[in-house]
Write a protein that holds these residues in place. Structure first.
Motif, PDB file in Angstrom:
ATOM      1  N   GLU A 169       0.828  -1.202   0.000  1.00 39.85           N
ATOM      2  CA  GLU A 169       0.000   0.000   0.000  1.00 39.85           C
ATOM      3  C   GLU A 169       0.866   1.257   0.000  1.00 39.85           C
ATOM      4  O   GLU A 169       0.542   2.243  -0.672  1.00 39.85           O
ATOM      5  N   GLU A 170       1.971   1.231   0.728  1.00 46.05           N
ATOM      6  CA  GLU A 170       2.881   2.376   0.735  1.00 46.05           C
ATOM      7  C   GLU A 170       3.500   2.575  -0.654  1.00 46.05           C
ATOM      8  O   GLU A 170       3.640   3.713  -1.123  1.00 46.05           O
ATOM      9  N   ARG A 171       3.880   1.480  -1.326  1.00 42.79           N
ATOM     10  CA  ARG A 171       4.437   1.582  -2.674  1.00 42.79           C
ATOM     11  C   ARG A 171       3.408   2.158  -3.643  1.00 42.79           C
ATOM     12  O   ARG A 171       3.714   3.013  -4.480  1.00 42.79           O
ATOM     13  N   VAL A 172       2.143   1.702  -3.517  1.00 38.23           N
ATOM     14  CA  VAL A 172       1.070   2.208  -4.382  1.00 38.23           C
ATOM     15  C   VAL A 172       0.868   3.700  -4.135  1.00 38.23           C
ATOM     16  O   VAL A 172       0.691   4.483  -5.083  1.00 38.23           O
ATOM     17  N   LYS A 173       0.903   4.100  -2.884  1.00 40.10           N
ATOM     18  CA  LYS A 173       0.730   5.516  -2.554  1.00 40.10           C
ATOM     19  C   LYS A 173       1.848   6.350  -3.190  1.00 40.10           C
ATOM     20  O   LYS A 173       1.591   7.423  -3.761  1.00 40.10           O
ATOM     21  N   ALA A 174       3.084   5.868  -3.124  1.00 41.11           N
ATOM     22  CA  ALA A 174       4.215   6.593  -3.714  1.00 41.11           C
ATOM     23  C   ALA A 174       4.064   6.661  -5.235  1.00 41.11           C
ATOM     24  O   ALA A 174       4.314   7.716  -5.852  1.00 41.11           O
ATOM     25  N   LEU A 175       3.633   5.553  -5.872  1.00 41.09           N
ATOM     26  CA  LEU A 175       3.436   5.556  -7.323  1.00 41.09           C
ATOM     27  C   LEU A 175       2.313   6.507  -7.736  1.00 41.09           C
ATOM     28  O   LEU A 175       2.412   7.185  -8.764  1.00 41.09           O
ATOM     29  N   LYS A 176       1.254   6.576  -6.948  1.00 41.43           N
ATOM     30  CA  LYS A 176       0.158   7.499  -7.253  1.00 41.43           C
ATOM     31  C   LYS A 176       0.635   8.943  -7.174  1.00 41.43           C
ATOM     32  O   LYS A 176       0.235   9.788  -7.985  1.00 41.43           O
ATOM     33  N   LYS A 177       1.507   9.227  -6.200  1.00 37.91           N
ATOM     34  CA  LYS A 177       2.045  10.581  -6.061  1.00 37.91           C
ATOM     35  C   LYS A 177       2.906  10.922  -7.279  1.00 37.91           C
ATOM     36  O   LYS A 177       2.817  12.033  -7.839  1.00 37.91           O
ATOM     37  N   GLU A 178       3.746   9.982  -7.721  1.00 37.87           N
ATOM     38  CA  GLU A 178       4.577  10.200  -8.912  1.00 37.87           C
ATOM     39  C   GLU A 178       3.702  10.421 -10.139  1.00 37.87           C
ATOM     40  O   GLU A 178       3.990  11.294 -10.967  1.00 37.87           O
ATOM     41  N   ASP A 179       2.623   9.645 -10.268  1.00 39.97           N
ATOM     42  CA  ASP A 179       1.709   9.786 -11.393  1.00 39.97           C
ATOM     43  C   ASP A 179       1.058  11.169 -11.383  1.00 39.97           C
ATOM     44  O   ASP A 179       0.928  11.812 -12.428  1.00 39.97           O
ATOM     45  N   LYS A 180       0.641  11.611 -10.205  1.00 36.59           N
ATOM     46  CA  LYS A 180       0.008  12.927 -10.075  1.00 36.59           C
ATOM     47  C   LYS A 180       0.975  14.032 -10.497  1.00 36.59           C
ATOM     48  O   LYS A 180       0.606  14.969 -11.215  1.00 36.59           O
ATOM     49  N   ASP A 181       2.239  13.915 -10.052  1.00 34.54           N
ATOM     50  CA  ASP A 181       3.257  14.909 -10.422  1.00 34.54           C
ATOM     51  C   ASP A 181       3.503  14.890 -11.928  1.00 34.54           C
ATOM     52  O   ASP A 181       3.648  15.948 -12.566  1.00 34.54           O
TER      53      ASP A 181
END
Length: 185
Positions: free
Chosen positions: A142-154
């Motif tokens: 879940e932490e990895r998914v959260k980090a990937l979502k943040k990168e996608d948003k950026d």
């Protein structure tokens, strides 16, 4: 200064009339001409009753103390009585031995159940530890998914800024941004 005098006014006098006298009911002093009737006597609500009689409890018959047991002391030659007593003793001993055997079987069954329970407890502990490990893996994922979502948003923000910059020099500006089909943005 003289004020004119007021004319005199005479009010007519009240006519006199005789009011009828109130009847007297004979309550306060003078003899009355009307008497209040007495209420009729009522019969009693319930017939008079005698108090209930309580029966006397029955007396107990006299009781004598139980007779004292006797323990033989008779003839030793009575072989039949001795054989019966031996048979009774043997039956008691057999019943006691059967009871002890049953109790030992129950104790053995309880010990087996305890051993089986120990196995069940160990299996439950192993399953609980496996569950904790899977929960930890899930949290990390879940932490990895959260980090990937943040990168996608950026990345989306960066792409939007680049598109707006490219559309600023096109026909229609940022509002319409008319571009060829193969532009890719």
């Amino acid at each position: 200064f003289d004020a004119p005098s007021m004319p005199k006014f005479d009010a007519p006098s009240m006519p006199k009339f005789d009011a009828p006298s109130m009847p007297s009911f004979g309550g306060g002093g003078g003899g009355g001409d009307m008497a209040i009737p007495k209420p009729p006597s009522m019969p009693p609500m319930a017939p008079p009753m005698a108090p209930p009689s309580i029966p006397k409890p029955p007396s107990m018959p006299p009781m004598a103390p139980p007779a004292m047991p006797t323990f033989g002391g008779g003839d030793v030659d009575d072989v039949e009585a001795a054989a019966q007593a031996a048979a009774k003793a043997k039956a008691k001993a057999a019943a006691l031995a059967a009871k002890e055997a049953e109790e030992s079987q129950k104790a053995a069954a309880a010990e087996e159940a305890k051993m089986a329970q120990g196995g069940k407890d160990a299996a439950a502990k192993a399953k609980a530890q496996a569950l904790k490990a899977k929960d930890q893996e899930l949290k990390e994922a879940e932490e990895r998914v959260k980090a990937l979502k943040k990168e996608d948003k950026d990345a989306k923000k960066d792409a939007k800024v680049a598109k707006d910059d490219a559309c600023a020099s096109r026909f229609g500006g940022k509002a319409l941004c008319i571009r060829p089909f193969d532009s890719g943005y």
